[in-house]
Design an enzyme around this catalytic site. Structure first.
Site, PDB file in Angstrom:
ATOM      1  CE  LYS A 112      -3.980  -2.328   0.992  1.00  7.32           C
ATOM      2  NZ  LYS A 112      -3.695  -3.720   1.313  1.00  7.32           N
TER       3      LYS A 112
HETATM    4  C1  LIG Z   1      -4.393  -4.852   0.959  1.00  9.88           C
HETATM    5  C2  LIG Z   1      -3.664  -6.128   1.006  1.00  9.88           C
HETATM    6  C3  LIG Z   1      -3.988  -7.191   0.164  1.00  9.88           C
HETATM    7  C4  LIG Z   1      -5.166  -7.145  -0.776  1.00  9.88           C
HETATM    8  O1  LIG Z   1      -4.991  -6.176  -1.793  1.00  9.88           O
HETATM    9  P1  LIG Z   1      -6.262  -5.636  -2.600  1.00  9.88           P
HETATM   10  O2  LIG Z   1      -5.751  -4.554  -3.462  1.00  9.88           O
HETATM   11  O3  LIG Z   1      -7.240  -5.170  -1.583  1.00  9.88           O
HETATM   12  O4  LIG Z   1      -6.788  -6.806  -3.375  1.00  9.88           O
HETATM   13  C5  LIG Z   1      -3.204  -8.328   0.207  1.00  9.88           C
HETATM   14  N1  LIG Z   1      -2.171  -8.429   1.054  1.00  9.88           N
HETATM   15  C6  LIG Z   1      -1.835  -7.435   1.891  1.00  9.88           C
HETATM   16  C7  LIG Z   1      -0.697  -7.601   2.818  1.00  9.88           C
HETATM   17  C8  LIG Z   1      -2.559  -6.242   1.890  1.00  9.88           C
HETATM   18  O5  LIG Z   1      -2.221  -5.252   2.711  1.00  9.88           O
END
Ligand SMILES: *Cc1c(COP(=O)(O)O)cnc(C)c1O
Length: 462
Positions: A112
């Site tokens: 993120k």
């Molecule tokens: C947010 C997240 C996901 C999922 O990603 P999306 O874009 O919501 O599909 C998977 N793994 C981790 C560690 C995350 O923080």
């Protein structure tokens, strides 16, 4: 570049306005009117460039000239300066033809950070230019919230409110949200699950009077700018493995469908992506939908990969929009059925279109732990449980082209699950070693829209 809503009833916006709006006013999600296609030579020329330069070249066509190129380059440099690896997104080989794309070297140790660090700076620039202030509200299953708080803390033009499900995020995730001291960031523990958090955020956005009153903006993965920024590492990884001269496949641990949808955008831009594999944990609604054609919600079952514990996968709406040939009325009808009945059927031609882009698989809790153990034994690599779901599913999906599994979080964010599987307790990087000593600040709220509005009004009036 113009952006339209997946439901077809919201104003058409430029990049900056779409970024600041987040959710469209008709409840839909913004998508580019037309995805720009990069020439083969343009993609080939990305090989060997620094990550920030790849980002500049991939993102520029989408920004519609709204950001000066030198300013954008400066923001991209600053956005990645806090990463703990010079490659930003290094590739590590874990098996024959199987690579891990480590997306966890950012300041909060999950993928993120890539998008959040960039859009924090772009929003700041846009708001300063317009003399505006916004109230950012987001729901998180753990990692979005910490990345958002890290990216926006101390920015003068924004207050940030992050809702997370009480007791359902890891201690590292919680502390990353509750320990920043800046007065413009607000962590809220909601008594409910992630879908409740997400539903309350949607309620706030759908209350147009409240939305205008407080200047709501969203940085959840529904925000187009986040999806867009995530396309960069697909390009960086694929050219490192021989694209555009050979195709590459990706397996993506998936929750809200934002990360994998970025792969679909990269593919639409001309990157030769053979297959995009949706990897789900035991909350396998997307896998069931792609195999059976019915999207049917069930109660969330908490897992050791909590950032994927989800039933309403918001960005899937963008994939449905593509798969119906951009039929906004058909998308709106499916979303209305979902809201009313908790399920919808994907019409046959759209299902075939989805399957031409996405494959899928699931990993149970036991399979996830076994994959963490087996990967550690074979390669020495410690996987977080989300990444392990990806590695397990990728193993079943591998074809003749290189397979890249996205490693979405650092193992130290989920130390209990990793230690249980391997006997090794992963350490936090030294730059955040004092996380457990810092004081926490959090508001605990019932799942109640009125209480949430009152809290936001009170805090921004300070
Ligand atoms: C947010 C997240 C996901 C999922 O990603 P999306 O874009 O919501 O599909 C998977 N793994 C981790 C560690 C995350 O923080």
């Amino acid at each position: 570049m113009r952006y339209v809503s997946t439901r077809g009833q919201a104003p058409v916006l430029g990049f900056e306005e779409a970024m600041l709006a987040g959710l469209a006013r008709d409840g839909g999600l913004y998508v580019p009117e037309r995805v720009p296609v990069l020439a083969r030579e343009t993609i080939a020329a990305l090989a060997g460039l620094p990550y920030e330069e790849v980002a500049l070249r991939v993102l520029s066509p989408f920004l519609g000239g709204e950001f000066d190129r030198a300013a954008l380059a400066g923001d991209l440099a600053a956005a990645h300066a806090g990463f703990g690896h010079p490659a930003r997104a290094p590739l590590v080989q874990i098996g024959p033809g199987h690579f891990l794309l480590e997306l966890f070297h950012g300041p909060t140790l999950a993928f993120k950070d890539f998008a959040m660090q960039v859009i924090g700076r772009l929003m700041n620039r846009a708001l300063a230019r317009a003399g505006r202030r916004v109230t950012i509200v987001g729901a998180t299953s753990g990692d979005t919230g910490s990345a958002a708080i890290e990216a926006f803390r101390g920015l003068p033009a924004a207050d940030v409110f992050i809702l997370f499900p009480e007791g359902r995020v890891s201690e590292v995730q919680r502390r990353q949200m509750t320990t920043p001291v800046e007065a413009n960031v607000h962590a809220i523990a909601l008594r409910g699950d992630f879908d409740a958090c997400q539903a309350r955020v949607k309620d706030l956005f759908n209350d147009l009077a409240f939305r205008d009153e407080v200047g709501l903006a969203a940085v959840n993965s529904i925000n187009w700018a986040r999806v867009l920024v995530q396309t960069v590492y697909y390009f960086a990884a694929a050219v490192a493995l021989g694209a555009p001269h050979r195709a590459v496949s990706f397996t993506v641990p998936t929750g809200n469908f934002g990360d994998i949808y970025a792969g679909a955008v990269a593919r639409a831009m001309g990157l030769p992506v053979a297959r995009l594999v949706v990897a789900t944990n035991q909350n396998d609604i997307l896998h069931r939908c792609l195999t059976g054609g019915v999207y049917a919600t069930e109660p969330v079952r908490p897992s050791i990969s909590p950032s994927m514990d989800i039933q309403v996968s918001s960005n899937f709406e963008r994939a449905l929009h593509d798969a119906t040939g951009r039929d906004a009325a058909a998308v709106a009808a499916m979303m209305a059925a979902l809201k009313a009945t908790g399920r919808f059927k994907v019409p046959e031609p759209a299902l075939a279109a989805l399957r031409s882009v996405y494959a899928s698989g699931r990993a149970s809790e036991a399979e996830t732990s076994a994959t963490i153990a087996a990967t550690h034994a074979a390669t020495g690599e410690l996987l977080c449980p989300h990444s392990a779901v990806g590695v397990k599913v990728a193993g079943e999906a591998q074809g003749s082209e290189p397979m890249v599994t996205l490693a979405t979080a650092h193992p130290a964010k989920f130390p209990d699950a990793v230690a249980a599987a391997t006997g090794v307790r992963p350490a936090l990087p030294p730059r955040m070693a004092d996380l457990f000593e810092r004081p926490e600040r959090v508001s605990v709220l019932d799942d109640d829209l009125g209480a949430l509005k009152a809290l936001i009004r009170g805090r921004i009036a300070r």
